[in-house]
Design a protein around this motif. Sequence first.
Motif, PDB file in Angstrom:
ATOM      1  N   LYS A  12      -9.241   1.000  -7.313  1.00 44.78           N
ATOM      2  CA  LYS A  12      -8.408   1.870  -8.155  1.00 44.78           C
ATOM      3  C   LYS A  12      -7.538   1.039  -9.096  1.00 44.78           C
ATOM      4  O   LYS A  12      -7.380   1.366 -10.269  1.00 44.78           O
ATOM      5  CB  LYS A  12      -7.508   2.753  -7.292  1.00 44.78           C
ATOM      6  N   THR A  13      -6.952  -0.030  -8.551  1.00 47.73           N
ATOM      7  CA  THR A  13      -6.083  -0.869  -9.372  1.00 47.73           C
ATOM      8  C   THR A  13      -6.856  -1.491 -10.523  1.00 47.73           C
ATOM      9  O   THR A  13      -6.447  -1.403 -11.687  1.00 47.73           O
ATOM     10  CB  THR A  13      -5.448  -1.981  -8.500  1.00 47.73           C
ATOM     11  N   ARG A  37     -10.908   1.312   1.670  1.00 53.11           N
ATOM     12  CA  ARG A  37      -9.777   2.175   1.330  1.00 53.11           C
ATOM     13  C   ARG A  37      -9.617   2.370  -0.175  1.00 53.11           C
ATOM     14  O   ARG A  37      -8.889   3.247  -0.621  1.00 53.11           O
ATOM     15  CB  ARG A  37      -8.491   1.619   1.949  1.00 53.11           C
ATOM     16  N   GLY A  96      -2.934   6.029  -2.244  1.00 54.49           N
ATOM     17  CA  GLY A  96      -4.077   5.190  -2.592  1.00 54.49           C
ATOM     18  C   GLY A  96      -3.818   4.187  -3.699  1.00 54.49           C
ATOM     19  O   GLY A  96      -4.719   3.450  -4.096  1.00 54.49           O
ATOM     20  N   LEU A  97      -2.583   4.161  -4.214  1.00 53.67           N
ATOM     21  CA  LEU A  97      -2.226   3.181  -5.236  1.00 53.67           C
ATOM     22  C   LEU A  97      -1.484   2.013  -4.594  1.00 53.67           C
ATOM     23  O   LEU A  97      -1.070   2.086  -3.434  1.00 53.67           O
ATOM     24  CB  LEU A  97      -1.348   3.834  -6.309  1.00 53.67           C
ATOM     25  N   LEU A  98      -1.302   0.948  -5.360  1.00 54.89           N
ATOM     26  CA  LEU A  98      -0.557  -0.215  -4.886  1.00 54.89           C
ATOM     27  C   LEU A  98       0.747  -0.358  -5.655  1.00 54.89           C
ATOM     28  O   LEU A  98       0.759  -0.320  -6.886  1.00 54.89           O
ATOM     29  CB  LEU A  98      -1.379  -1.496  -5.085  1.00 54.89           C
ATOM     30  N   PRO A 133       3.113   0.579  -9.688  1.00 49.58           N
ATOM     31  CA  PRO A 133       1.735   0.117  -9.880  1.00 49.58           C
ATOM     32  C   PRO A 133       1.488  -0.641 -11.186  1.00 49.58           C
ATOM     33  O   PRO A 133       0.630  -1.522 -11.228  1.00 49.58           O
ATOM     34  CB  PRO A 133       0.920   1.412  -9.845  1.00 49.58           C
ATOM     35  N   THR A 181       0.831  -1.212   0.000  1.00 51.15           N
ATOM     36  CA  THR A 181       0.000   0.000   0.000  1.00 51.15           C
ATOM     37  C   THR A 181       0.860   1.255   0.000  1.00 51.15           C
ATOM     38  O   THR A 181       1.940   1.292   0.595  1.00 51.15           O
ATOM     39  CB  THR A 181      -0.939   0.020   1.224  1.00 51.15           C
ATOM     40  N   ARG A 182       0.348   2.277  -0.686  1.00 48.16           N
ATOM     41  CA  ARG A 182       1.018   3.569  -0.741  1.00 48.16           C
ATOM     42  C   ARG A 182       0.088   4.632  -0.154  1.00 48.16           C
ATOM     43  O   ARG A 182      -1.134   4.490  -0.177  1.00 48.16           O
ATOM     44  CB  ARG A 182       1.341   3.951  -2.193  1.00 48.16           C
ATOM     45  N   TYR A 218      -8.102   0.633  -2.559  1.00 47.98           N
ATOM     46  CA  TYR A 218      -6.874   0.255  -3.270  1.00 47.98           C
ATOM     47  C   TYR A 218      -7.147  -0.660  -4.463  1.00 47.98           C
ATOM     48  O   TYR A 218      -6.654  -0.431  -5.563  1.00 47.98           O
ATOM     49  CB  TYR A 218      -5.887  -0.437  -2.314  1.00 47.98           C
TER      50      TYR A 218
END
Length: 198
Positions: free
Chosen positions: A148-149, A143, A86-88, A116, A82-83, A145
């Motif tokens: 978004k991915t 959250r 909000g990205l991985l 990502p 996790t970042r 994540y």
Amino acid sequence: MPDDIDNEKRALRADLRERRQILSDAARDAAGAGVRAQLDALLESTGATSISCFLSTSTEPSTREFLNGALERGIRVLLPITRADGLLDWAVATADGDIAEGLFGLPEPVGEVLGPIAVNDVDLLIIPAAAIDHTGMRLGWGRGYFDKTLGSMERCPPVYAVIYDSEYVETVPADVHDQPVTGVVTPTQTFTFATQSL
């Protein structure tokens, strides 16, 4: 209206979290063994040679034994990191890789961090969820994540969410940004949604 959906999600997550916390060790062990068998069969049926998978927490159906077996079979496994934005990010799993506590107290790999877009190369994504409904809509833990991915991937491979049997439900509250999954894996079954195309 969005507030109503948010409140519904919060209430459902709280209920699911509580149910997970009161499971016995025996029930957790049985769930982990079942999930491993289901995920092994999924790997076999898809022919995936590169996957992403999450490191389960103590209350989730365990993915640890499955991950060890996948690595022994030479499957390339990416683990999420996790970042704050909000990205991985991703790291390649290794049999003797160190695990540390990441953001939100989640177990995450220690090692070389890939950005990502690294996940764009996998054949199969295995992700966590709080619940999945009968249409394939996923309720996450709030959250965003994985939403978004999945929403940002150019060519999304099959996505399977791992949950307990009781978390495969009739319907979950959903917003426009929530992403559906291809299928669901529980300790007793793997179900693919016939009409789902990501």
